[in-house]
Design an enzyme around this catalytic site. Sequence first.
Site, PDB file in Angstrom:
ATOM      1  N   HIS A  40     -61.678  -5.937  42.530  1.00  0.00           N
ATOM      2  CA  HIS A  40     -60.610  -5.196  43.211  1.00  0.00           C
ATOM      3  C   HIS A  40     -59.416  -6.116  43.498  1.00  0.00           C
ATOM      4  CE1 HIS A  40     -64.258  -2.930  44.853  1.00  0.00           C
ATOM      5  NE2 HIS A  40     -63.590  -1.985  44.244  1.00  0.00           N
ATOM      6  N   SER A 186     -69.220  -5.594  40.883  1.00  0.00           N
ATOM      7  CA  SER A 186     -69.342  -4.204  41.311  1.00  0.00           C
ATOM      8  C   SER A 186     -69.778  -4.182  42.763  1.00  0.00           C
ATOM      9  CB  SER A 186     -70.395  -3.490  40.454  1.00  0.00           C
ATOM     10  OG  SER A 186     -70.810  -2.288  41.085  1.00  0.00           O
ATOM     11  N   SER A 187     -69.277  -3.209  43.504  1.00  0.00           N
ATOM     12  CA  SER A 187     -69.731  -3.075  44.903  1.00  0.00           C
ATOM     13  C   SER A 187     -71.227  -2.819  44.940  1.00  0.00           C
ATOM     14  CB  SER A 187     -68.993  -1.917  45.581  1.00  0.00           C
ATOM     15  OG  SER A 187     -67.601  -2.097  45.462  1.00  0.00           O
TER      16      SER A 187
HETATM   17  P1  AMP Z   1     -64.214   1.419  43.040  1.00  0.00           P
HETATM   18  O1  AMP Z   1     -64.007   0.878  44.410  1.00  0.00           O
HETATM   19  O2  AMP Z   1     -65.536   1.070  42.448  1.00  0.00           O
HETATM   20  O3  AMP Z   1     -63.870   2.883  42.943  1.00  0.00           O
HETATM   21  O4  AMP Z   1     -63.163   0.676  42.111  1.00  0.00           O
HETATM   22  C1  AMP Z   1     -61.794   0.698  42.388  1.00  0.00           C
HETATM   23  C2  AMP Z   1     -61.049   0.131  41.214  1.00  0.00           C
HETATM   24  O5  AMP Z   1     -61.459  -1.205  40.978  1.00  0.00           O
HETATM   25  C3  AMP Z   1     -61.303   0.905  39.912  1.00  0.00           C
HETATM   26  O6  AMP Z   1     -60.091   1.005  39.175  1.00  0.00           O
HETATM   27  C4  AMP Z   1     -62.298   0.035  39.213  1.00  0.00           C
HETATM   28  O7  AMP Z   1     -62.277   0.174  37.801  1.00  0.00           O
HETATM   29  C5  AMP Z   1     -61.820  -1.340  39.622  1.00  0.00           C
HETATM   30  N1  AMP Z   1     -62.897  -2.311  39.470  1.00  0.00           N
HETATM   31  C6  AMP Z   1     -64.176  -2.213  39.916  1.00  0.00           C
HETATM   32  N2  AMP Z   1     -64.895  -3.281  39.514  1.00  0.00           N
HETATM   33  C7  AMP Z   1     -64.055  -4.063  38.791  1.00  0.00           C
HETATM   34  C8  AMP Z   1     -64.180  -5.291  38.103  1.00  0.00           C
HETATM   35  N3  AMP Z   1     -65.334  -5.951  38.073  1.00  0.00           N
HETATM   36  N4  AMP Z   1     -63.092  -5.794  37.479  1.00  0.00           N
HETATM   37  C9  AMP Z   1     -61.913  -5.140  37.487  1.00  0.00           C
HETATM   38  N5  AMP Z   1     -61.722  -3.967  38.132  1.00  0.00           N
HETATM   39  C10 AMP Z   1     -62.773  -3.442  38.766  1.00  0.00           C
END
Ligand code: AMP
Length: 284
Positions: A40, A186-187
């Site tokens: 993020h 990843s979260s």
């Molecule tokens: P999320 O909080 O999982 O909905 O992710 C929010 C944003 O962060 C989305 O555009 C995801 O694709 C991006 N994102 C999540 N993990 C990664 C990562 N490892 N590298 C780059 N972007 C990420």
Amino acid sequence: MPEPVVIEGAGEMQARARELARTGKSIGFVPTMGALHAGHMSLIERARRENDVVVVSIYVNPSQFGPDEDYSRYPRPFEADKALCAAAGVDYIFAPKTLYAEDVRTWVTVGGLEDKLEGLSRPGHFRGVATVVTKLLSIVRPDRAYFGRKDAQQLLIIQVLTRDLDLGCQIVPCETAREPDGLAMSSRNSYLTPSERRQALAIHRALEYCRTQVKLGELDAMKLLGGMGDILSQQPDLEVDYIAIVDADTLEDLRAVQGDVLVAIAAKVGKTRLIDNIRFEEVA
Ligand code: AMP
């Protein structure tokens, strides 16, 4: 760094965004579900570099979770997220309590792309994603919005809906940030036990095997899928959901790596579902 201003109301966020636009400031927007990690932050840092004002949304969107998924236990460390945003120079955190009226009747669906890959395993997921992103973009009205390539299908769907609905916002794809050993950040990685964490790395290994084979000239999808499957099947607690070699624009299965190609894996490691992918561009 000054603290970011936290806004909970959609109306207030929209009014603030209009005000900023009137004064000629460009807005960069990073939508997230919180539990921020370096992936993020790489999006946020890019938004910071390319815009006058940075807005990060933190909202665990209920409509993109299935009934048996992890909506209620999804991590929500708001104070830690706020501190990370402050350190990265974020101006506004949009953290709505809810974005849906009780009698919501309008949903956004993107034809032909929602029922493939992730959509097959997570029915309704992309309707939830497309709807919330449309709402967020209408509220924040950013010049640029930043999305990770880790969620490749989500990125494609958002690119298509932004174009089809004339949302007038540039969608900026950002590379996947990885742990030093290659696991995509990843979260949900926080759910993994040490043993699952080791096994999860096979997803990255399988994708790298594919990359190497393609470099060596192996373009046959069946052979590549077989090789990746063999790597994943060596992990006792890893259950493959799909391994796919598809056209990067249509998500249709390919027989050979040719043109713009997405190679995507989804697997459950223990109870945790993880996804990752690599792309090939303009393979002759
Ligand atoms: P999320 O909080 O999982 O909905 O992710 C929010 C944003 O962060 C989305 O555009 C995801 O694709 C991006 N994102 C999540 N993990 C990664 C990562 N490892 N590298 C780059 N972007 C990420």
